[in-house]
Every structure is written in C-alpha cells, then in structure tokens.
Design a protein around this motif. Structure first.
Motif, PDB file in Angstrom:
ATOM      1  N   GLU A  27      10.419  -1.682  21.484  1.00 12.75           N
ATOM      2  CA  GLU A  27       9.741  -2.931  21.191  1.00 12.75           C
ATOM      3  C   GLU A  27       8.223  -2.728  21.173  1.00 12.75           C
ATOM      4  N   GLY A  28       7.553  -3.531  20.349  1.00 11.87           N
ATOM      5  CA  GLY A  28       6.096  -3.447  20.281  1.00 11.87           C
ATOM      6  C   GLY A  28       5.594  -3.872  18.921  1.00 11.87           C
ATOM      7  N   ALA A  29       4.310  -4.176  18.857  1.00 10.21           N
ATOM      8  CA  ALA A  29       3.660  -4.517  17.592  1.00 10.21           C
ATOM      9  C   ALA A  29       3.084  -3.235  17.009  1.00 10.21           C
ATOM     10  N   TRP A  30       3.891  -2.526  16.245  1.00  5.03           N
ATOM     11  CA  TRP A  30       3.494  -1.230  15.715  1.00  5.03           C
ATOM     12  C   TRP A  30       2.611  -1.398  14.483  1.00  5.03           C
ATOM     13  N   PRO A  31       1.587  -0.568  14.342  1.00  3.70           N
ATOM     14  CA  PRO A  31       0.774  -0.621  13.113  1.00  3.70           C
ATOM     15  C   PRO A  31       1.655  -0.444  11.882  1.00  3.70           C
ATOM     16  N   GLY A  32       1.349  -1.187  10.836  1.00  7.05           N
ATOM     17  CA  GLY A  32       2.146  -1.132   9.620  1.00  7.05           C
ATOM     18  C   GLY A  32       1.554  -0.202   8.583  1.00  7.05           C
ATOM     19  N   LEU A  53       7.334   9.542   9.516  1.00 10.73           N
ATOM     20  CA  LEU A  53       6.089   8.861   9.853  1.00 10.73           C
ATOM     21  C   LEU A  53       6.331   7.751  10.870  1.00 10.73           C
ATOM     22  N   ALA A  54       7.396   6.994  10.687  1.00 10.53           N
ATOM     23  CA  ALA A  54       7.712   5.918  11.630  1.00 10.53           C
ATOM     24  C   ALA A  54       7.920   6.456  13.036  1.00 10.53           C
ATOM     25  N   GLY A  55       8.459   7.657  13.126  1.00 12.74           N
ATOM     26  CA  GLY A  55       8.701   8.263  14.429  1.00 12.74           C
ATOM     27  C   GLY A  55       7.446   8.547  15.227  1.00 12.74           C
ATOM     28  N   HIS A  56       6.306   8.467  14.595  1.00  8.53           N
ATOM     29  CA  HIS A  56       5.029   8.652  15.292  1.00  8.53           C
ATOM     30  C   HIS A  56       4.403   7.321  15.698  1.00  8.53           C
ATOM     31  N   GLY A  57       5.170   6.234  15.577  1.00  9.80           N
ATOM     32  CA  GLY A  57       4.692   4.950  16.072  1.00  9.80           C
ATOM     33  C   GLY A  57       4.155   4.009  15.016  1.00  9.80           C
ATOM     34  N   PHE A  58       4.816   3.981  13.836  1.00  9.40           N
ATOM     35  CA  PHE A  58       4.380   3.097  12.761  1.00  9.40           C
ATOM     36  C   PHE A  58       5.573   2.343  12.172  1.00  9.40           C
ATOM     37  N   LEU A  59       5.305   1.113  11.741  1.00 10.70           N
ATOM     38  CA  LEU A  59       6.266   0.341  10.967  1.00 10.70           C
ATOM     39  C   LEU A  59       6.014   0.661   9.504  1.00 10.70           C
ATOM     40  N   VAL A  60       6.934   1.349   8.862  1.00 11.38           N
ATOM     41  CA  VAL A  60       6.722   1.861   7.513  1.00 11.38           C
ATOM     42  C   VAL A  60       7.584   1.083   6.522  1.00 11.38           C
ATOM     43  N   ALA A  61       6.931   0.461   5.538  1.00 10.53           N
ATOM     44  CA  ALA A  61       7.620  -0.291   4.496  1.00 10.53           C
ATOM     45  C   ALA A  61       7.501   0.470   3.180  1.00 10.53           C
ATOM     46  N   VAL A  62       8.643   0.682   2.511  1.00  6.89           N
ATOM     47  CA  VAL A  62       8.686   1.488   1.286  1.00  6.89           C
ATOM     48  C   VAL A  62       9.259   0.644   0.150  1.00  6.89           C
ATOM     49  N   PRO A  63       8.421  -0.032  -0.632  1.00  7.15           N
ATOM     50  CA  PRO A  63       8.936  -0.888  -1.701  1.00  7.15           C
ATOM     51  C   PRO A  63       9.430  -0.073  -2.896  1.00  7.15           C
ATOM     52  N   GLU A  64      10.387  -0.632  -3.618  1.00  2.92           N
ATOM     53  CA  GLU A  64      10.781  -0.059  -4.900  1.00  2.92           C
ATOM     54  C   GLU A  64       9.680  -0.377  -5.911  1.00  2.92           C
ATOM     55  N   ILE A  65       9.056   0.640  -6.454  1.00  7.06           N
ATOM     56  CA  ILE A  65       7.899   0.411  -7.320  1.00  7.06           C
ATOM     57  C   ILE A  65       8.292  -0.100  -8.699  1.00  7.06           C
ATOM     58  N   TYR A  66       9.570   0.056  -9.070  1.00  3.90           N
ATOM     59  CA  TYR A  66      10.025  -0.392 -10.390  1.00  3.90           C
ATOM     60  C   TYR A  66      10.996  -1.568 -10.292  1.00  3.90           C
ATOM     61  N   HIS A  67      10.849  -2.404  -9.292  1.00  7.65           N
ATOM     62  CA  HIS A  67      11.789  -3.514  -9.118  1.00  7.65           C
ATOM     63  C   HIS A  67      11.722  -4.503 -10.272  1.00  7.65           C
TER      64      HIS A  67
END
Length: 241
Positions: A27-32, A53-67
C-alpha cells in the motif's frame, strides 16, 4: 518488490483507451509513470519492462497507443508485417489525437495524488517527449525516441522538437550509437535544439542498435539495457521524490 498487474480503460472523449497497469503490491501513494511502447503496442517484452520498473516503487500505466485504429488488446508481431501495420497505424493518427491521449493518461495518473513522470521507447519515446509539455510531468526518460529530429510521428508533422522550450522539467535521453532511425546527424540536431531551448537534460549513448532494450531479437543488448535501466530508475527516484 512484489508487483500487481491489471488493466483499465481510460476514457478519451467517448473512447476507451485500454491501459496495462503495473504497481507495487504494498500500500502507498506511489509515483506514477506513463510508459509509451514501441510501434508493436503492449508486447510481452514491453510489459516485462513496465513490471520491472514498477518493482522499484512506481505505478506504471502503459496505454495502447493505437486504440483509435485497432481493437482493444491488439498486439503486433515482431516481423515485417507487424512493423508495416504499426507504421500504418501511426500514420492514421494526428498529432492532436496523440496529444489528447497523452493528456488522458496523465489525468488518470495525476488523480492518484502522487508525482507523475513519463517514459517511452522508440515511437513511444517521441510520445513521451510530448508528454513532457504537460506541467504536471516532473521528469521524462526517453529511450531511443524516433522522429524528434525530422518531425515524423503520425499523419501530420510533429512540432515536438521546436517546442522544447515549453518543457519545464528534466529529461533523460538514451540512444544507441548504431541507431539508423536517429543517426549521428539526427542526434546532433536534437541535442542542439535542447541546448538552444535551455532544456535541462541528461544524455547517454551506448554502442548499441535501435531497440537495444527490447529483450527479444538480435538487437537486444543486456549490458546496455541494465545500465540504461539503472539510470532510468535513479532519474525517476530523484525527480519524482
């Protein structure tokens, strides 16, 4: 650090942008960090990078670039047909549409109440550069971004490099010296534009090919990848503190 994996649909106007999310289980407010992939979209190689990358303490969002032009969950193959399809998809999307998608992803991350960064590989590196125009982005790490020196991104010409002066945060740029997509003259042009704009940046080059950080195929360079990844983590831990 243990990482969770999930998927969300981020609204972009009336559309839904399918987005892979990797985050620390604790739990925590992880940098995005919004991570833009290469032209093949959310391949296993890109998702492994995001999870790492997330394993080092980040919330990582990966959008589909061709949605906008592909059905949800479309992943392109690492072959000539997949490359051609990815390039055609990019050419069907305007810069303004890419910018709208970028703003939506940053909105989603910023709503979580922690600092936000951006990163990207290849075409995704170009998108990450455009994300840096948003004042909410506290730092951006770009791996071999393509099209910055010549304005190639989508259906129209990208004005990204000419707008470098609008970037108020710091950049980390990583290139392979044997990258045909950003040859020496192209890298010189990018660096000169950043210097002229007074952009704060770090610049690292490796004796490696384009996409050396993709852990499949003959271009993969584990040593260069590990060094560049360590620089990326150090960078984000400093600028997103």
């Amino acid at each position: 650090m243990v990482v969770t994996r999930s998927s969300v649909d981020i609204p972009v106007g009336t559309r839904a942008m399918r987005t892979f999310v990797a985050a620390p289980k604790a739990e925590g407010a992880w940098p995005g960090v919004v991570f833009y992939t290469d032209i093949f979209q959310l391949t296993e190689a890109s998702l492994r990078w995001a999870v790492r990358l997330a394993g080092h303490g980040f919330l990582v969002a990966v959008p589909e670039i061709y949605h906008r032009v592909e059905p949800p969950d479309t992943v392109l193959a690492f072959d000539d047909a997949g490359k051609a399809r990815g390039q055609a998809d990019a050419e069907a999307i305007t810069t303004a549409e890419f910018d709208e998608d970028i703003a939506a992803a940053i909105d989603w991350l910023a709503a979580r109440g922690a600092p936000v960064g951006a990163t990207g590989h290849c075409t995704g590196g170009h998108l990450g550069f455009r994300a840096a125009f948003d004042a909410r982005v506290a730092g951006t790490a770009l791996w071999y971004p393509t099209g910055l020196h010549d304005g190639k991104l989508g259906r129209d010409t990208s004005d990204a490099l000419g707008r470098a002066g609008e970037i108020g945060s710091e950049l980390l740029l990583i290139f392979g010296t044997r990258d045909p997509h950003t040859p020496p003259a192209g890298r010189t042009r990018v660096k000169a534009a950043l210097d002229e704009a007074g952009t704060r940046y770090q610049w690292h080059e490796y004796d490696a090919e384009h996409a050396f950080g993709r852990d499949v195929g003959p271009r993969f360079d584990p040593e260069a990848t590990d060094r560049a990844f360590a620089e990326t983590v150090t960078f984000f831990k400093r600028v997103l503190r």
